[in-house]
Design an enzyme around this catalytic site. Structure first.
Site, PDB file in Angstrom:
ATOM      1  N   HIS A  66     -10.060 -16.613 -29.202  1.00  0.00           N
ATOM      2  CA  HIS A  66     -11.292 -16.809 -28.448  1.00  0.00           C
ATOM      3  C   HIS A  66     -12.449 -15.985 -29.010  1.00  0.00           C
ATOM      4  CE1 HIS A  66     -11.067 -12.818 -26.609  1.00  0.00           C
ATOM      5  NE2 HIS A  66      -9.771 -13.037 -26.500  1.00  0.00           N
ATOM      6  N   ARG A 109     -12.050 -17.047 -21.205  1.00  0.00           N
ATOM      7  CA  ARG A 109     -12.622 -16.789 -22.521  1.00  0.00           C
ATOM      8  C   ARG A 109     -12.084 -17.742 -23.579  1.00  0.00           C
ATOM      9  NH1 ARG A 109      -9.120 -12.769 -20.964  1.00  0.00           N
ATOM     10  NH2 ARG A 109      -7.609 -11.880 -22.460  1.00  0.00           N
ATOM     11  N   GLU A 161      -3.051 -14.258 -23.083  1.00  0.00           N
ATOM     12  CA  GLU A 161      -2.931 -13.019 -23.828  1.00  0.00           C
ATOM     13  C   GLU A 161      -1.732 -12.216 -23.346  1.00  0.00           C
ATOM     14  OE1 GLU A 161      -2.942 -11.250 -26.257  1.00  0.00           O
ATOM     15  OE2 GLU A 161      -4.986 -10.495 -26.540  1.00  0.00           O
ATOM     16  N   HIS A 214      -5.273 -16.395 -27.791  1.00  0.00           N
ATOM     17  CA  HIS A 214      -5.587 -14.971 -27.746  1.00  0.00           C
ATOM     18  C   HIS A 214      -4.918 -14.229 -28.897  1.00  0.00           C
ATOM     19  CE1 HIS A 214      -7.190 -15.605 -23.673  1.00  0.00           C
ATOM     20  NE2 HIS A 214      -6.269 -16.556 -23.653  1.00  0.00           N
TER      21      HIS A 214
END
Length: 246
Positions: free
Chosen positions: A9, A57, A84, A179
């Site tokens: 991201h 994100r 993530e 991520h």
């Protein structure tokens, strides 16, 4: 030839503030993602399927990339398994300040080691994802309170193997926006990187990482798309995030 492009991201607000983010949902800047979309379009990529995580994100980065490629219409599949790595009770803390308190070596272990996880969130901690409605359909036993990279790989790589990779039979070009650590786990698997060496892999934000596969599914080539010196500088900046300020 089949191509799957992995993108971390774009730089988020907490990236800029040098904070541990993990499963915390924070906004991100749009410029990096838009530039990535322009680059992918200029290089002739035309995706027909996209994957991303549940976190804003990553979702917003994908949206901005597809917008610049005029591909807003393609199907997008979201999975919490691409989230993530969960940073437990470190989430929200400044990385450099944490390094000053615990030392660069300890913070590097928490950020980059293979099998060491930070201390977990308490069950009643408001940051606990079990309280977030987006995970209402996820079994409580699957919702982490903290994770090591090994733990994150245990959920991300099976999703890659069982869902994303088989989908190449239906699509010549797939994009996955996720991520730093969920993607590091996938890359570790794809390139057979050792537990020891994965600690040194730093993924830059919003830089397309292209993986090319032959018709049998064998990886034949992988490369970052863009200015290589600028990419190296971004990777170095990621590596330095967890160091105490001198």
């Amino acid at each position: 030839m089949k191509r799957i492009v992995l993108v971390r991201h774009g730089e988020s607000a907490w990236n800029l503030e040098n904070r541990f983010t993990g499963w915390t949902d924070v906004p991100k800047g749009e410029n990096e993602a838009k530039e990535a979309g322009k680059l992918l379009k200029a290089e002739g990529f035309a995706f027909t399927k996209a994957y991303t995580s549940y976190l804003k994100r990553a979702v917003k980065t994908l949206n901005n990339i597809l917008d610049k490629m005029d591909l807003d219409w393609i199907p997008v599949e979201k999975s919490w398994r691409l989230n993530e790595k969960h940073y437990g009770n470190l989430q929200g803390l400044n990385k450099a300040e944490t390094a000053e308190k615990y030392g660069d070596a300890q913070v590097k272990i928490w950020r980059r080691s293979y099998d060491v996880a930070p201390l977990p969130l308490a069950e009643d901690d408001p940051r606990n994802a079990k309280l977030d409605p987006r995970y209402a359909g996820v079994a409580d036993s699957d919702i982490p309170r903290t994770e090591s990279l090994k733990d994150a790989i245990a959920r991300a790589v099976p999703y890659w193997k069982e869902v994303i990779f088989p989908d190449r039979a239906n699509h010549d070009n797939i994009i996955v926006v996720a991520h730093g650590n969920s993607l590091r786990g996938i890359i570790k698997y794809l390139k057979n990187i050792s537990d020891e060496d994965i600690i040194s892999l730093n993924l830059p934000t919003a830089v397309p990482y292209v993986f090319e596969f032959d018709d049998e599914g064998k990886l034949v080539k992988d490369y970052f798309l863009g200015d290589q010196e600028a990419i190296a500088a971004k990777m170095n900046a990621v590596a330095n995030q967890g160091k105490a300020q001198k």
